[in-house]
Design a protein around this motif. Structure first.
Motif: not given
Ligand code: 1GP
Length: 252
Positions: A173, A176-177, A203, A225
């Motif tokens: 991971e 997120s983003g 990403g 996202t």
């Protein structure tokens, strides 16, 4: 092994997979339902539901219910803690943030949630969760010591430890983003070390990025996202098609 895990393993025999993450803190139930229907239409393999903040209680339940009503895809919880459990889901990534500094995220939340998972009859899928730089919100909230991007061997050591601890999936991971996904080189080194399926997320916004990660050894790509932030359902459809096509174009 339960139904959802069996389905994942069966599908992996023929192709690489794409899971879409919906964060109930960002997406209202109605939109979540529409996105899930679109995911099913375009060939996404499963929906994950969760997030680091606010993805709990009624907010979480209503999003899971809306997804279940709108699509036949398996819904897998991706909890930030024991608060992220919903009885309406099919399965739960029973995950441990292996490189956290805080035992709450390694075994504490898991102990607090274990009986809830049992009571709801949710299928637990044991998963090693490893946060790589920059880590974004989950890295901060989960008190991770993020793996440096140029130290793939460290990620591989955690991944192999996870497998030896009995975890049946490994998730790399970037958060997120994240501005960039986990480096393909790190994916390659991790994949060479383990025998269980490798999930990569954080990403990933373009088909080209997904393809490179799959070529490096990822078995399952997670996007959140890129789909959530699409300006319209039409944009979301295009994004899903682009990323699915890239993932399915690589032979297993
Ligand atoms: C986050 O890996 C997932 O947990 C998805 O990340 O939102 O950047 O796609 P993105």
């Amino acid at each position: 092994i339960g139904k959802v895990e069996r389905l994942i393993l069966n599908k992996l025999e023929n192709s690489k997979l794409h899971f879409v993450l919906i964060d109930p803190d960002d997406v209202p139930p109605k939109t979540a339902g529409r996105l899930a229907a679109l995911c099913e239409e375009t060939g996404v393999d499963a929906i994950m539901v969760g997030g680091s903040t606010g993805a709990e209680g009624e907010v979480l339940d209503s999003v899971v219910k809306a997804i279940k009503e709108a699509s036949g895809l398996p819904v897998i919880l991706f909890p930030g803690s024991h608060g992220g459990i919903s009885k309406y889901a099919d399965a739960i990534f029973f995950m441990s943030l292996l490189n956290s500094r805080n035992p709450f995220f390694i075994t504490g939340a898991q102990a607090l949630g274990a009986f809830t998972v049992k009571r709801y009859g949710l299928e637990p899928i044991p998963m090693a969760y490893i946060v790589v730089e920059p880590g974004e919100t989950v890295g901060w909230v989960g008190d991770a010591k993020p793996i440096p991007r140029h130290k793939p061997k460290l990620a591989a050591a955690y991944a192999l430890a996870g497998q030896y601890l009995g975890m049946r999936l490994v998730y790399l991971e970037a958060g997120s983003g994240a501005p960039e996904p986990v480096p393909p080189k790190m994916v390659k080194v991790v994949k060479a070390a383990i025998d269980v399926p490798l999930i990569v997320g954080g990403g990933i916004r373009r088909g080209e990025q997904a393809r490179k990660l799959i070529e490096a050894g990822a078995d399952i790509i997670v996007t959140g996202t890129a789909i959530e932030k699409s300006s319209s359902l039409d944009e979301a459809r295009k994004k899903l098609e682009e990323i699915n096509r890239a993932i399915k174009s690589v032979c297993p």
